[in-house]
Design an enzyme around this catalytic site. Structure first.
Site, PDB file in Angstrom:
ATOM      1  CE  LYS A 171      54.851 -95.429 -66.600  1.00 12.49           C
ATOM      2  NZ  LYS A 171      55.654 -94.112 -66.858  1.00 12.49           N
ATOM      3  CG  ASP A 209      54.611-111.087 -74.947  1.00 10.12           C
ATOM      4  OD1 ASP A 209      53.944-110.082 -75.255  1.00 10.12           O
ATOM      5  OD2 ASP A 209      55.705-110.598 -74.224  1.00 10.12           O
ATOM      6  CD  GLU A 222      51.685-116.768 -81.677  1.00  9.30           C
ATOM      7  OE1 GLU A 222      51.471-117.635 -81.472  1.00  9.30           O
ATOM      8  OE2 GLU A 222      50.995-115.933 -82.644  1.00  9.30           O
ATOM      9  CD  GLU A 236      47.080-108.759 -87.465  1.00 17.36           C
ATOM     10  OE1 GLU A 236      47.930-109.177 -86.511  1.00 17.36           O
ATOM     11  OE2 GLU A 236      47.342-108.715 -88.768  1.00 17.36           O
ATOM     12  CB  THR A 253      52.473-112.390 -84.874  1.00 20.84           C
ATOM     13  OG1 THR A 253      53.142-112.343 -83.599  1.00 20.84           O
ATOM     14  CG2 THR A 253      51.174-112.336 -84.811  1.00 20.84           C
ATOM     15  CD  GLU A 254      55.872-110.326 -88.526  1.00 26.56           C
ATOM     16  OE1 GLU A 254      55.540-109.887 -89.858  1.00 26.56           O
ATOM     17  OE2 GLU A 254      54.933-109.857 -87.699  1.00 26.56           O
ATOM     18  CG  ASP A 271      52.048-100.400 -75.812  1.00 27.01           C
ATOM     19  OD1 ASP A 271      52.122-100.835 -74.612  1.00 27.01           O
ATOM     20  OD2 ASP A 271      52.825 -99.432 -76.392  1.00 27.01           O
ATOM     21  CD  GLU A 287      50.945-101.237 -87.489  1.00 29.98           C
ATOM     22  OE1 GLU A 287      51.289-100.262 -86.670  1.00 29.98           O
ATOM     23  OE2 GLU A 287      50.576-102.342 -86.988  1.00 29.98           O
TER      24      GLU A 287
END
Length: 212
Positions: free
Chosen positions: A122, A154, A195, A44, A192-193, A118, A69
């Site tokens: 732009k 999202d 989500e 992930e 996920t959190e 993210d 991460e």
């Protein structure tokens, strides 16, 4: 979202190196040595606080998982949860996704997850989007020949961009949903959190799986 640094994080990481690595060297091709058993390896990219990857590891003991991460604080929060669970098929990696080829060998990964990356809206930041061609090229090299890429967001703009970017790169789509939680795919979905928060507000979750 950048998390505020906590004084306990560095000490926790230092004392639990059996579960976490920070910008490691000489790990490409050697990840299976970090696990109890040699099994298909899934990654992930951008694990946040770790809800998704921990649940996946518990749900699929027949697979090995890496939570990658960029933020040390987020990785430390995953580590705290892993110390409670002590899952033998989960490792945590603090590193930048741009360095995938230094961290993993060719064909070392069987599946990759991109969850709520993210959007970098732009135009001048396009190359920072995790579904931009420069990243797809990296994924293609570390994924096995029939390896799968799974993407959730999202952000409608990012999803539309990703569909075009992936299509132009030549990926083959297997599943596409414009509202994951209202689809038949929801039964097997691990959230996920982010989500859960978005879904509770009625925000549709966009989802796809594809292969190179």
């Amino acid at each position: 979202m950048r998390l505020r640094n906590k004084p306990w994080a560095q000490e926790l990481i230092k004392n639990n190196e059996q579960y976490i690595l920070v910008e490691p060297t000489a790990m490409a091709g050697n990840w299976q040595k970090r696990f109890a058993k040699s099994q298909p390896l899934e990654l992930e990219l951008g694990s946040g606080k770790g809800k998704f990857i921990l649940e996946q590891a518990k749900k699929h003991p027949e697979k090995n998982f890496i939570a990658m991460e960029l933020q040390t604080m987020a990785a430390a929060m995953i580590l705290k949860k892993q110390l409670a669970e002590k899952l033998p098929n989960l490792q945590i990696l603090v590193a930048n996704g741009q360095n995938l080829l230094e961290l993993f060998a060719v064909d070392e990964i069987s599946k990759m997850y991109l969850n709520f990356s993210d959007p970098w809206p732009k135009t001048r930041h396009e190359k920072r989007r995790l579904t931009a061609p420069n990243f797809l090229k990296l994924y293609q090299q570390v994924l096995q020949d029939n390896g799968q890429l799974e993407f959730k967001t999202d952000n409608q703009g990012l999803f539309e961009y990703s569909l075009v970017s992936m299509s132009n790169y030549g990926l083959h789509f297997e599943q596409i949903s414009l509202n994951l939680h209202a689809s038949v795919l929801a039964d097997d979905n691990v959230t996920t959190e982010y989500e859960e928060k978005f879904a509770q507000k009625g925000q549709p979750i966009y989802f796809l799986t594809c292969r190179f």
